[in-house]
Design an enzyme around this catalytic site. Structure first.
Site, mmCIF file in Angstrom:
data_model
loop_
_atom_site.group_PDB
_atom_site.id
_atom_site.type_symbol
_atom_site.label_atom_id
_atom_site.label_comp_id
_atom_site.label_asym_id
_atom_site.label_seq_id
_atom_site.Cartn_x
_atom_site.Cartn_y
_atom_site.Cartn_z
ATOM 1 N N LYS A 36 0.740 -1.292 -0.238
ATOM 2 C CA LYS A 36 0.084 -0.130 0.002
ATOM 3 C C LYS A 36 0.865 1.428 -0.213
ATOM 4 O O LYS A 36 0.813 2.237 -0.630
ATOM 5 C CB LYS A 36 -0.896 0.011 1.213
ATOM 6 C CG LYS A 36 -2.060 -1.028 1.097
ATOM 7 C CD LYS A 36 -2.681 -1.199 2.457
ATOM 8 C CE LYS A 36 -3.730 -2.345 2.179
ATOM 9 N NZ LYS A 36 -4.324 -2.657 3.730
ATOM 10 N N GLN B 242 -4.914 -1.507 9.760
ATOM 11 C CA GLN B 242 -5.012 -2.673 9.122
ATOM 12 C C GLN B 242 -5.553 -3.977 10.034
ATOM 13 O O GLN B 242 -5.181 -3.924 11.116
ATOM 14 C CB GLN B 242 -3.324 -2.999 8.992
ATOM 15 C CG GLN B 242 -2.793 -4.214 8.307
ATOM 16 C CD GLN B 242 -3.197 -4.069 6.928
ATOM 17 O OE1 GLN B 242 -3.303 -3.196 6.290
ATOM 18 N NE2 GLN B 242 -3.767 -5.337 6.164
ATOM 19 N N ASP C 104 -11.557 2.510 3.446
ATOM 20 C CA ASP C 104 -11.815 1.223 3.369
ATOM 21 C C ASP C 104 -13.136 0.997 3.186
ATOM 22 O O ASP C 104 -13.432 -0.257 2.959
ATOM 23 C CB ASP C 104 -11.160 0.368 4.464
ATOM 24 C CG ASP C 104 -9.923 -0.396 4.283
ATOM 25 O OD1 ASP C 104 -9.510 -0.310 3.217
ATOM 26 O OD2 ASP C 104 -9.412 -0.671 5.245
ATOM 27 N N ARG D 174 -21.652 -13.086 1.105
ATOM 28 C CA ARG D 174 -22.542 -11.911 1.715
ATOM 29 C C ARG D 174 -21.522 -11.470 2.763
ATOM 30 O O ARG D 174 -22.041 -10.862 3.814
ATOM 31 C CB ARG D 174 -23.690 -12.331 2.337
ATOM 32 C CG ARG D 174 -23.770 -13.504 3.038
ATOM 33 C CD ARG D 174 -25.219 -13.991 3.479
ATOM 34 N NE ARG D 174 -25.183 -15.262 4.318
ATOM 35 C CZ ARG D 174 -26.062 -15.858 4.921
ATOM 36 N NH1 ARG D 174 -27.190 -15.333 5.152
ATOM 37 N NH2 ARG D 174 -26.025 -16.938 5.457
ATOM 38 N N VAL E 263 -8.646 -9.880 -9.554
ATOM 39 C CA VAL E 263 -9.306 -9.106 -8.424
ATOM 40 C C VAL E 263 -8.267 -8.665 -7.448
ATOM 41 O O VAL E 263 -8.022 -7.332 -7.184
ATOM 42 C CB VAL E 263 -10.594 -9.567 -7.749
ATOM 43 C CG1 VAL E 263 -10.888 -8.585 -6.681
ATOM 44 C CG2 VAL E 263 -11.522 -10.043 -8.720
#
Lengths: 321, 321
Positions: A76, A120, A145, A193, A295
């Site tokens: 990151k 994190q 986030d 989900r 992804v």
């Protein structure tokens, strides 16, 4: 099954079912994430030329010293530096208490030079810390986030321009956009989900006007549900559970899974696979994301996108004042 | 179509399609809401005997003087009084500013004798007032309408025991429960994605473990989607749009629609119908709610349920201290 060695023959070949069979176009997360990061770099440069001295600011707050967290955080920080985001790594020892983490978050919430704050996870502390409480203490205006209740509420009720969208589903939408397939009016199926993948993915597809079905461990007829999906997003966390035979011909297949399976041919003794059985799904899908390289690389890129967006909102708000 | 005059003949009669045809059992919202209110009355009595002097408190805040709002509010106040809830109607004139409404809400948020606070919508003021801002200023702990972002976020991510559920979908779940049909693993279809009906209905069905599909104005194949629904909840706002022929044999059909259509046979020149074509759906469904007398009466009952629940949470929190 047709041989992988003769791809040109497979285009437009009729299958034994009488329908036209196509093989999938692979959607590269590596290429797409690079495009996103390049776009963001240009936006940050524009911001900085308009507002000299200004830089989007990101803080990554870490409790403890997990090896995997260290690795994710360094990725990151590197991405942020490349784009021109001022990223700071705040480390708290694994003896930190819940109160101390909350204090630290509230102080970063107040800091006007910080536009994005992520904690994190998992928290690595010898003390018991309520992760939900931590996540919801991050200011909704800095929650890049997209994990706080307020941002989830806004997203789930369609306020897409007034929230931060969790990075993995946001990355999936970017990959779907790469295909040129329009989401509106399509039958979309999401498997899973969870708070960070399935649930927000449902919201994003729904508010981009797909007809969305959410499947999960209690779903009775998964192959049938998958078979109706023109857009399929899988975040189930089970290696290769979606079989190619289930996939609708021509579907867009987005695989969020990252699973380690034994593989004796590898030096490490294992390899990474997704939640979709790639080899067979590749024969039926119109578009498919590989694992790895699909992804995965998008998540960090979308974190950067949210941070830049937050900085832009900050500037806009300050201009209005 | 079989005659309504010979119901006994219709049970177990084979249709022309060769399947067994049944007619629906009507789920009465009038009876069910009465049951809920009686249950709540007992709970309030229990609370009051355990904590002498204590009463659950509800405030209905109204801006302006709309006739329809006055009617709705009087129904709520009457239901509250019957159950033993101390309900107060706070009226602000239609000259009230946004700031004054916010001040009023914040003062009620502070009042420990109030466990539920609802703002009657739409706001009727000569001044421009941001309804979203008003809704989100109500303390999440007193938001018994379940309309704030925080409660929506919690519901959408499955924290059903840590939120207030909007009254209409909560009433639908109570009606479904009356049928004895288990929701888990069923194919459920919701038509509509509004903040007060469709979107939270999706969440409730999903977290009660149904496989849920949300349909809306952009859905391409609505009859086909409806045909797969073992549980169908319609909140589309269009008179009789769901045709009986679309409905799966034996399905549970919950109709949230309230539409006024012209009817010259009525003194008023109109009558109320739902979003489902009742007469034809009745021939195919296993269970169906009528309009009026179905979902409608449940909404106020569930508002009372949320208020009692809020008071219980308040007592529990105070006991812990």
């Amino acid at each position: 099954m047709l041989s992988l060695a003769a791809p040109s023959l497979r285009l437009g070949v009729s299958s034994c079912h009488g329908s036209t069979r196509s093989i999938a176009t692979v959607i590269s997360g590596i290429k797409t994430s690079k495009l996103v990061r390049e776009r963001l770099k240009v936006e940050v440069e524009k911001m900085r030329s308009q507002f000299p001295g200004f830089r989007p600011g990101l803080v990554v707050l870490q409790v403890g010293d997990r090896d995997d967290s260290n690795l994710y955080i360094s990725t990151k920080l590197k991405a942020a530096a490349e784009i021109g985001i001022e990223a700071k790594h705040v480390r708290l020892p694994n003896t930190t208490t819940e109160d101390e983490v909350l204090q630290s978050i509230m102080s970063i919430n107040q800091d006007v030079s910080v536009h994005g704050l992520i904690v994190q996870l998992p928290l690595d502390s010898v003390n018991s810390i309520n992760t939900e409480l931590i996540t919801n203490t991050v200011s909704p205006e800095k929650d890049v986030d997209g994990l706080s209740c307020i941002n989830a509420g806004r997203l789930s009720r369609g306020e897409l321009n007034n929230c931060f969208i969790p990075c993995t589903p946001n990355g999936c939408m970017e990959l779907i956009a790469q295909t040129g397939v329009s989401v509106a009016g399509k039958n979309a199926v999401v498997i899973g989900r969870s708070k960070i993948v399935g649930a927000p993915m449902h919201d994003l597809l729904l508010w981009n006007h797909a007809t969305v079905t959410t499947c999960h461990s209690k779903t009775a007829d998964l192959p049938e549900q998958v078979g109706r999906a023109e857009i399929l997003v899988v975040g189930a966390g089970r290696a290769e559970m979606v079989r190619g035979e289930w996939v609708k011909e021509g579907a867009v297949v987005i695989d969020c899974g990252i699973n380690h399976v034994p593989d004796e041919t590898k030096a490490s003794g294992k390899r990474v696979v997704g939640d979709v059985h790639y080899a067979s799904a590749y024969q039926r899908a119109g578009f498919i994301t590989p694992v790895p390289g699909g992804v995965g690389p998008m998540t960090v890129a979308m974190l950067m996108k949210n941070t830049v967006q937050s900085a832009q909102r900050f500037l806009l708000k300050n201009q209005r004042r």
